[in-house]
Design a protein around this motif. Structure first.
Motif, PDB file in Angstrom:
ATOM      1  N   GLY A   5     -72.138   8.979  -7.848  1.00  0.00           N
ATOM      2  CA  GLY A   5     -72.036   9.686  -9.120  1.00  0.00           C
ATOM      3  C   GLY A   5     -72.001   8.744 -10.310  1.00  0.00           C
ATOM      4  O   GLY A   5     -72.619   9.004 -11.352  1.00  0.00           O
ATOM      5  N   CYS A   6     -71.281   7.626 -10.162  1.00  0.00           N
ATOM      6  CA  CYS A   6     -71.227   6.632 -11.238  1.00  0.00           C
ATOM      7  C   CYS A   6     -72.591   6.015 -11.491  1.00  0.00           C
ATOM      8  O   CYS A   6     -72.996   5.802 -12.647  1.00  0.00           O
ATOM      9  CB  CYS A   6     -70.222   5.531 -10.883  1.00  0.00           C
ATOM     10  N   ALA A   7     -73.315   5.708 -10.420  1.00  0.00           N
ATOM     11  CA  ALA A   7     -74.614   5.052 -10.554  1.00  0.00           C
ATOM     12  C   ALA A   7     -75.626   5.945 -11.259  1.00  0.00           C
ATOM     13  O   ALA A   7     -76.378   5.487 -12.133  1.00  0.00           O
ATOM     14  CB  ALA A   7     -75.132   4.639  -9.178  1.00  0.00           C
ATOM     15  N   VAL A   8     -75.647   7.225 -10.886  1.00  0.00           N
ATOM     16  CA  VAL A   8     -76.609   8.114 -11.542  1.00  0.00           C
ATOM     17  C   VAL A   8     -76.224   8.347 -13.003  1.00  0.00           C
ATOM     18  O   VAL A   8     -77.097   8.559 -13.861  1.00  0.00           O
ATOM     19  CB  VAL A   8     -76.724   9.449 -10.764  1.00  0.00           C
ATOM     20  N   THR A   9     -74.939   8.264 -13.315  1.00  0.00           N
ATOM     21  CA  THR A   9     -74.510   8.366 -14.708  1.00  0.00           C
ATOM     22  C   THR A   9     -75.035   7.196 -15.526  1.00  0.00           C
ATOM     23  O   THR A   9     -75.574   7.371 -16.627  1.00  0.00           O
ATOM     24  CB  THR A   9     -72.971   8.415 -14.792  1.00  0.00           C
ATOM     25  N   ALA A  21     -75.654  12.848 -19.073  1.00  0.00           N
ATOM     26  CA  ALA A  21     -75.244  11.975 -17.975  1.00  0.00           C
ATOM     27  C   ALA A  21     -73.998  12.513 -17.281  1.00  0.00           C
ATOM     28  O   ALA A  21     -73.858  12.412 -16.057  1.00  0.00           O
ATOM     29  CB  ALA A  21     -74.988  10.564 -18.501  1.00  0.00           C
ATOM     30  N   ALA A  22     -73.094  13.118 -18.062  1.00  0.00           N
ATOM     31  CA  ALA A  22     -71.853  13.643 -17.495  1.00  0.00           C
ATOM     32  C   ALA A  22     -72.093  14.773 -16.512  1.00  0.00           C
ATOM     33  O   ALA A  22     -71.290  14.989 -15.596  1.00  0.00           O
ATOM     34  CB  ALA A  22     -70.936  14.121 -18.621  1.00  0.00           C
ATOM     35  N   THR A  23     -73.196  15.502 -16.679  1.00  0.00           N
ATOM     36  CA  THR A  23     -73.460  16.624 -15.785  1.00  0.00           C
ATOM     37  C   THR A  23     -73.816  16.175 -14.372  1.00  0.00           C
ATOM     38  O   THR A  23     -73.746  16.972 -13.435  1.00  0.00           O
ATOM     39  CB  THR A  23     -74.594  17.500 -16.332  1.00  0.00           C
ATOM     40  N   TYR A  24     -74.191  14.893 -14.199  1.00  0.00           N
ATOM     41  CA  TYR A  24     -74.531  14.388 -12.874  1.00  0.00           C
ATOM     42  C   TYR A  24     -73.350  13.717 -12.177  1.00  0.00           C
ATOM     43  O   TYR A  24     -73.320  13.607 -10.955  1.00  0.00           O
ATOM     44  CB  TYR A  24     -75.688  13.380 -12.972  1.00  0.00           C
ATOM     45  N   PHE A  25     -72.378  13.266 -12.936  1.00  0.00           N
ATOM     46  CA  PHE A  25     -71.254  12.528 -12.356  1.00  0.00           C
ATOM     47  C   PHE A  25     -70.464  13.320 -11.315  1.00  0.00           C
ATOM     48  O   PHE A  25     -70.042  12.753 -10.301  1.00  0.00           O
ATOM     49  CB  PHE A  25     -70.320  12.059 -13.478  1.00  0.00           C
ATOM     50  N   PRO A  26     -70.232  14.634 -11.491  1.00  0.00           N
ATOM     51  CA  PRO A  26     -69.358  15.340 -10.543  1.00  0.00           C
ATOM     52  C   PRO A  26     -69.836  15.371  -9.110  1.00  0.00           C
ATOM     53  O   PRO A  26     -69.060  15.731  -8.211  1.00  0.00           O
ATOM     54  CB  PRO A  26     -69.299  16.764 -11.133  1.00  0.00           C
ATOM     55  N   VAL A  32     -75.882  -0.700 -18.706  1.00  0.00           N
ATOM     56  CA  VAL A  32     -74.661  -1.107 -17.997  1.00  0.00           C
ATOM     57  C   VAL A  32     -73.732  -1.870 -18.929  1.00  0.00           C
ATOM     58  O   VAL A  32     -72.519  -1.600 -18.984  1.00  0.00           O
ATOM     59  CB  VAL A  32     -75.021  -1.968 -16.768  1.00  0.00           C
ATOM     60  N   PHE A  33     -74.284  -2.813 -19.698  1.00  0.00           N
ATOM     61  CA  PHE A  33     -73.471  -3.608 -20.626  1.00  0.00           C
ATOM     62  C   PHE A  33     -72.888  -2.739 -21.737  1.00  0.00           C
ATOM     63  O   PHE A  33     -71.713  -2.862 -22.097  1.00  0.00           O
ATOM     64  CB  PHE A  33     -74.313  -4.737 -21.228  1.00  0.00           C
TER      65      PHE A  33
END
Length: 355
Positions: free
Chosen positions: A42-46, A67-72, A145-146
């Motif tokens: 979930g973190c990676a796809v975010t 992006a938040a919609t993919y994290f869960p 990422v940075f």
């Protein structure tokens, strides 16, 4: 509404915490280890979704919400597989401790093992799969990422990170809490999705998620963030805030509202039964005579909307399945984990073995 009531849900939360106290340490660690990759996806796809330079400049709030919609997806996999997430274990163990079902030593053991198990699993996934796997090696992804890590721990103050962490685990534990009240998979997923997406969209800080976000930036060579800086500026304040958010604002709050002064709480595991669907509208005291949803005094005849149903009318609510018994009836039965007394470690081990 075919769901557990809030009172029944916090009772189940307490029983889950009691069950975890009897888990073997090796199994607890491995189950915690598995959280890392599951949450890591979930973190990676975010992060991958955040790699949108135009949106970052012109509509940063929109891309963060997308992006938040993919994290869960990470928390969904964790909850449905039964993996031991440290931040939700804070809620489980606090509720069980307040009900005097486990000791403070057992609380410490569960949370320390799950914390370091989550850390090891997350770092493994970060380094092997998305690190050496080169998932973010392209310039646009590396920049994302940075930027994400800088916004997480370089720009905000220490106390701001801690306060954001309170909100993050408040929402995560609430998501887990209401998922427990749901009786089937689709409802559990929906219950988890929206509170979890909310905390990510708001930019709040979750200690286990940050174990992926920040070390990923270190792995790819962030010019400012170092390991010691990460521990001081992110890990410690986020850890403190998450403990407060899950332990105080979810576990302790709902324990106080629904379990104190209530005596033994009965949980009906029969799917579709009327008793599990009744809502009192809030915490109730010992005197429940005023509610038409409860049975008449000195009578076993139920009253619905002020009237006694005629003979032969079934007391089950309509639902999509048959009148089966929930699978967690045996897993979290009152005989094993519902005692409101302090239990010895031997009793807890026996209960876990029988389950």
């Amino acid at each position: 509404m075919d769901a557990f009531t809030p009172q029944q849900t916090v009772e189940l939360v307490s029983r889950i915490g009691t069950k975890k106290a009897g888990t073997r340490l090796d199994k607890l660690f491995v189950n915690s280890l598995l959280v890392g990759p599951l949450l890591g996806f979930g973190c990676a796809v975010t992060l991958s979704t955040e790699a949108a330079p135009w949106f970052q400049t012109n509509a940063p709030g929109l891309i963060r919400t997308i992006a938040a919609t993919y994290f869960p997806i990470g928390l969904v996999m964790i909850v449905l597989s039964g993996a031991d997430l440290f931040t939700s274990n804070i809620m489980f163990t606090t509720a069980a401790l307040l009900e005097r079902r486990i000791s403070i030593v057992q609380v410490f053991k569960i949370n320390v093992v799950s914390f370091f198990g989550n850390l090891a699993g997350t770092l493994f996934f970060m380094a092997i799969v998305t690190g050496y796997g080169g998932v973010f090696s392209l310039p646009a992804y590396k920049e994302a990422v940075f930027t994400f890590a800088t916004q997480k721990m370089v720009l905000p103050e220490w106390h701001q990170i801690m306060l954001r962490a309170i909100g993050a685990n408040w929402l995560v534990c609430f998501a887990v809490f209401i998922s427990i009240s749901a009786r089937e998979i689709a409802s559990k997923i929906i219950a988890i999705w929206f509170p979890t997406a909310t905390f990510v969209a708001l930019g709040l800080d979750h200690v286990i998620a940050n174990m992926y976000f920040i070390p990923t930036a270190i792995f790819y060579g962030h010019p400012i963030i170092t390991t010691s800086f990460y521990i001081w500026k992110s890990l410690i304040p986020t850890l403190i805030g998450n403990i407060i958010g899950g332990g105080l604002f979810v576990a302790a709050a709902y324990w106080y509202l629904y379990l104190t002064g209530e005596g033994s709480v009965q949980v009906d595991f029969n799917i579709g039964s009327l008793t599990t669907a009744m809502e009192a509208g809030g915490p109730m005291g010992p005197d429940k005579k005023s509610s038409h949803a409860y049975r008449r005094e000195n009578s076993s005849t139920p009253i619905i909307n002020g009237q006694v149903p005629p003979d032969g009318v079934p007391m089950d609510l309509p639902h999509s399945g048959s009148n089966m018994q929930s699978g967690i009836a045996k897993e979290l039965s009152e005989e094993k984990y519902g005692k409101s007394m302090k239990s010895s470690p031997e009793d807890l081990r026996d209960r876990a073995h029988d389950a």
